[in-house]
Design a protein around this motif. Structure first.
Motif, short mmCIF file in Angstrom:
data_model
loop_
_atom_site.label_atom_id
_atom_site.label_comp_id
_atom_site.label_asym_id
_atom_site.label_seq_id
_atom_site.Cartn_x
_atom_site.Cartn_y
_atom_site.Cartn_z
N ASP A 98 0.84 -1.20 0.00
CA ASP A 98 0.00 0.00 0.00
C ASP A 98 0.87 1.25 0.00
O ASP A 98 0.56 2.24 -0.68
CB ASP A 98 -0.93 0.01 1.22
N GLY A 99 1.96 1.21 0.77
CA GLY A 99 2.87 2.34 0.79
C GLY A 99 3.52 2.57 -0.55
O GLY A 99 3.68 3.71 -1.01
N ASN A 100 3.89 1.48 -1.22
CA ASN A 100 4.47 1.61 -2.55
C ASN A 100 3.45 2.16 -3.55
O ASN A 100 3.80 2.96 -4.43
CB ASN A 100 5.00 0.26 -3.03
N ASP A 101 2.20 1.75 -3.39
CA ASP A 101 1.15 2.26 -4.27
C ASP A 101 0.99 3.77 -4.10
O ASP A 101 0.81 4.50 -5.08
CB ASP A 101 -0.17 1.54 -3.97
N ARG A 102 1.09 4.24 -2.86
CA ARG A 102 1.02 5.69 -2.63
C ARG A 102 2.21 6.39 -3.27
O ARG A 102 2.06 7.48 -3.86
CB ARG A 102 1.00 5.98 -1.12
N PHE A 103 3.37 5.79 -3.18
CA PHE A 103 4.57 6.36 -3.79
C PHE A 103 4.41 6.48 -5.30
O PHE A 103 4.70 7.53 -5.88
CB PHE A 103 5.77 5.49 -3.45
N VAL A 104 3.94 5.42 -5.94
CA VAL A 104 3.78 5.40 -7.39
C VAL A 104 2.76 6.44 -7.85
O VAL A 104 2.94 7.10 -8.87
CB VAL A 104 3.37 3.99 -7.86
N LYS A 105 1.70 6.61 -7.06
CA LYS A 105 0.62 7.53 -7.44
C LYS A 105 0.84 8.95 -6.92
O LYS A 105 -0.05 9.80 -7.03
CB LYS A 105 -0.72 6.99 -6.92
N ALA A 106 2.04 9.20 -6.37
CA ALA A 106 2.37 10.53 -5.83
C ALA A 106 1.38 10.97 -4.76
O ALA A 106 0.98 12.14 -4.69
CB ALA A 106 2.44 11.56 -6.95
N LYS A 107 0.99 10.02 -3.91
CA LYS A 107 0.07 10.32 -2.81
C LYS A 107 0.71 9.95 -1.47
O LYS A 107 0.05 9.46 -0.54
CB LYS A 107 -1.25 9.55 -2.99
N LYS A 108 1.99 10.18 -1.35
CA LYS A 108 2.72 9.80 -0.14
C LYS A 108 2.19 10.54 1.08
O LYS A 108 1.82 11.70 1.01
CB LYS A 108 4.21 10.09 -0.32
N ARG A 109 2.20 9.83 2.22
CA ARG A 109 1.74 10.41 3.49
C ARG A 109 2.92 10.84 4.37
O ARG A 109 2.72 11.52 5.36
CB ARG A 109 0.90 9.38 4.24
N TYR A 110 4.12 10.40 4.04
CA TYR A 110 5.32 10.70 4.83
C TYR A 110 5.07 10.38 6.31
O TYR A 110 5.28 11.23 7.18
CB TYR A 110 5.71 12.17 4.67
N PRO A 111 4.67 9.15 6.63
CA PRO A 111 4.33 8.81 8.02
C PRO A 111 5.56 8.69 8.90
O PRO A 111 6.66 8.37 8.44
CB PRO A 111 3.64 7.45 7.87
N ASN A 112 5.36 8.94 10.18
CA ASN A 112 6.40 8.67 11.19
C ASN A 112 7.74 9.35 10.89
O ASN A 112 8.80 8.76 11.07
CB ASN A 112 6.60 7.16 11.35
N GLN A 113 7.67 10.59 10.42
CA GLN A 113 8.90 11.32 10.11
C GLN A 113 9.02 12.62 10.90
O GLN A 113 9.79 13.50 10.56
CB GLN A 113 8.95 11.60 8.60
#
Length: 239
Positions: free
Chosen positions: A61-76
Motif C-alpha cells: 500500500d505504501g508503494n502504491d502511494r509512492f507510485v501515485k504521488a500520494k505519499k503520506r510521509y508517516p512517522n517522520q
C-alpha cells in the motif's frame, strides 16, 4: 550455506543468550545486548502486533502511494524520532540492493522505526545479512522480510557478462551466479529473468535459516520477493 545453518542449529533461547552475552559484550555493544535480552517496546508503534499478511499489505500500500504521488510521509516527525530513540519495533525487514535509486523508506512510504533494512549490491544473502535479518525478526519482531531486487541491476548484469572485477566485487558476482544459471533458457529479457531468479534464490537462502523457518512455521513471519521497476517505482511480487 544450508549445511552451515544445520550445523549451527541455533535455538531461540540460545540466540537470545548469545545476544545478551557475547554479542552484547562484543562487537554490537552493550546497548544492543540489552535489546536482545529484553527489547524495549515503544507505545507509539501501533504496527507491533500486525500479522505477516497485513505487514506485506502495508508495504505494498505504501508503494502504491509512492507510485501515485500520494505519499503520506508517516512517522517522520521529531516526536517520532524521540519515541523510537527509546527502542525499535519495525514491522517489516527489507533485504535490498545497495543501488542508490531504490531507498526502501521512500519507495514504501514509511518512516523512522518502520523498516529494518539491509542493503548490499545484488540483494544477496550471505551469512552476515541472514544473521541481521534473523535479529530483525526474532528479536525486533518484523513480520515480513522482502528481498527487493530491481530492474537493470548492474551486479546481475556483470554476472551475466562474466565481468572481470577487482577486489572483493567478485564475491558478489559469485553469490549471484546461481540465479543467473537458473534463468538461462527462459523466454523474455535475459537480464530481467536473471534479476528475478536471483531474488528467488536469496529468498530460498533466507527460508533455509532454522531461526526464520521456525518463525514461518509458527505463522509469525512471511518471506517474499519483490521486483522494483526503476522507470515507474512499482514493486511487484516475484514467485
Amino acid at each position: 550455506m544450508k549445511k552451515q545453518y544445520r550445523q549451527t542449529n541455533v535455538s531461540r533461547r540460545n540466540l537470545l543468550k548469545l545476544g545478551a552475552g557475547a554479542v552484547g559484550a562484543g562487537v554490537l555493544t552493550a546497548g544492543l545486548g540489552a535489546n536482545l535480552a529484553a527489547p524495549e517496546k515503544v507505545s507509539a508503534q501501533d504496527k507491533k502486533d500486525i500479522t505477516p499478511d497485513a505487514a506485506l499489505k502495508e508495504l505494498l500500500d505504501g508503494n502504491d502511494r509512492f507510485v501515485k504521488a500520494k505519499k503520506r510521509y508517516p512517522n517522520q516527525s521529531i516526536k517520532r524520532l524521540q519515541e523510537v530513540a527509546k527502542g525499535q519495533k519495525p514491522f517489516a525487514s527489507i533485504l535490498g540492493c545497495a543501488d542508490s535509486r531504490v531507498p526502501s523508506e521512500i519507495v514504501f512510504d514509511q518512516g523512522l522505526g518502520d523498516l529494518f533494512v539491509c542493503r548490499v549490491a545484488g540483494n544477496i544473502a550471505p551469512p552476515e545479512e541472514i544473521g541481521s535479518l534473523e535479529f530483525g525478526s526474532l528479536v525486533l519482531g518484523a513480520k515480513v522480510i522482502m528481498v527487493l531486487g530491481h530492474e537493470r541491476c548492474g551486479a546481475v548484469d556483470a554476472t551475466i557478462k562474466g565481468a572481470s572485477v577487482p577486489g572483493q566485487i567478485g564475491s558478489l558476482l559469485e553469490a549471484i551466479k546461481p540465479g543467473v544459471e537458473r534463468a538461462k533458457g527462459q523466454p523474455g529479457d535475459p537480464l530481467e529473468n536473471a534479476c528475478k531468479a536471483n531474488i528467488l534464490v536469496q529468498v530460498e537462502k533466507l527460508q533455509s535459516s532454522p531461526v526464520l523457518a521456525e518463525l514461518i512455521k509458527e505463522g509469525k513471519l512471511k518471506i517474499v520477493g519483490g521486483y522494483y521497476d526503476l522507470d515507474t517505482g512499482k514493486v511487484s511480487l516475484v514467485s
